[in-house]
Write a protein that holds these residues in place. Structure first.
Motif, PDB file in Angstrom:
ATOM      1  N   UNK A  88     -22.034  -3.129   0.094  1.00  0.00           N
ATOM      2  CA  UNK A  88     -21.202  -2.202   0.233  1.00  0.00           C
ATOM      3  C   UNK A  88     -21.335  -1.868   1.850  1.00  0.00           C
ATOM      4  N   UNK A  89     -20.317  -1.088   2.182  1.00  0.00           N
ATOM      5  CA  UNK A  89     -19.875  -0.487   3.470  1.00  0.00           C
ATOM      6  C   UNK A  89     -21.161   0.571   3.921  1.00  0.00           C
ATOM      7  N   UNK A  90     -21.553   0.504   4.981  1.00  0.00           N
ATOM      8  CA  UNK A  90     -22.635   1.514   5.396  1.00  0.00           C
ATOM      9  C   UNK A  90     -22.364   2.982   4.893  1.00  0.00           C
ATOM     10  N   UNK A  91     -23.270   3.798   4.607  1.00  0.00           N
ATOM     11  CA  UNK A  91     -22.749   5.140   4.080  1.00  0.00           C
ATOM     12  C   UNK A  91     -22.265   5.299   2.822  1.00  0.00           C
ATOM     13  N   UNK A  92     -22.056   4.281   2.201  1.00  0.00           N
ATOM     14  CA  UNK A  92     -21.516   4.362   0.681  1.00  0.00           C
ATOM     15  C   UNK A  92     -22.419   3.891  -0.295  1.00  0.00           C
ATOM     16  N   UNK A  93     -22.401   4.591  -1.499  1.00  0.00           N
ATOM     17  CA  UNK A  93     -23.431   4.051  -2.430  1.00  0.00           C
ATOM     18  C   UNK A  93     -23.000   4.512  -3.892  1.00  0.00           C
TER      19      UNK A  93
END
Length: 199
Positions: A88-93
């Motif tokens: 995933x991209x940083x900041x997403x979860x």
């Protein structure tokens, strides 16, 4: 049976596992049950799909006096790597929750089966209401002390909920960087335009 073979000579009891005990009370029409577990022997997280073995049901006496040895269950363990090691991209979860807020799967595997999501979001009332009511909606919450924006989606067939989220601080930082970059390039362009015009 309520034993899982670890190697050719060793068995370990799976009697406490929900994927086994579930079938003591399961409806005859129910086809399968899913449970994420951490292995008793290796500590690895797995997903277990189980079903009542063909022709192996409870007799009338065992229905009134359940006995774990009175049923036979077939189970299959699956690594489910997309859930355990997502990219995933940083900041997403994301997080997949049980009805009580227990984390079953998390975009950060360290949280799997060891976190109470309701507790870590300060018992957010809106989040709890959406999970209990099986509703889909956006919600603002503080997760581990940081502001997040999340979308809650019920997984009706399993009784779980999927919560996708992003860190608002991280996204705001990225937006600020984009804005500053855009302004910088605009100023450079304007400066070049003026210099070319003067020349």
């Amino acid at each position: 049976q309520c034993w899982d073979r670890v190697d050719l000579n060793t068995f370990t009891s799976v009697a406490p596992r929900a994927y086994f005990t579930h079938w003591l009370e399961a409806r005859p029409s129910e086809l399968a049950f899913v449970e994420p577990v951490r292995s008793f022997t290796t500590g690895k997280q797995l997903v277990v799909f189980s079903k009542r073995a063909r022709g192996a049901g409870l007799n009338e006496q065992s229905r009134h006096e359940p006995n774990l040895n009175a049923i036979q269950v077939a189970a299959l363990t699956v690594p489910m790597r997309p859930l355990h090691n997502p990219v995933l991209n940083d900041g997403f979860g994301f997080v997949i929750l049980a009805e009580d807020g227990r984390v079953l799967f998390h975009s950060d595997p360290e949280h799997n089966l060891s976190e109470d999501f309701f507790a870590e979001t300060d018992q957010n009332r809106r989040l709890r209401a959406l999970v209990a009511a099986r509703q889909s909606e956006w919600v603002n919450l503080n997760y581990w002390g940081d502001p997040h924006r999340a979308f809650v989606t019920p997984m009706d067939d399993l009784g779980w909920s999927l919560v996708t989220f992003y860190d608002r601080v991280a996204i705001d930082t990225v937006r600020t960087e984009w804005f500053v970059t855009a302004v910088a390039f605009t100023l450079i362009y304007c400066a070049l335009y003026v210099l070319v015009g003067i020349a």
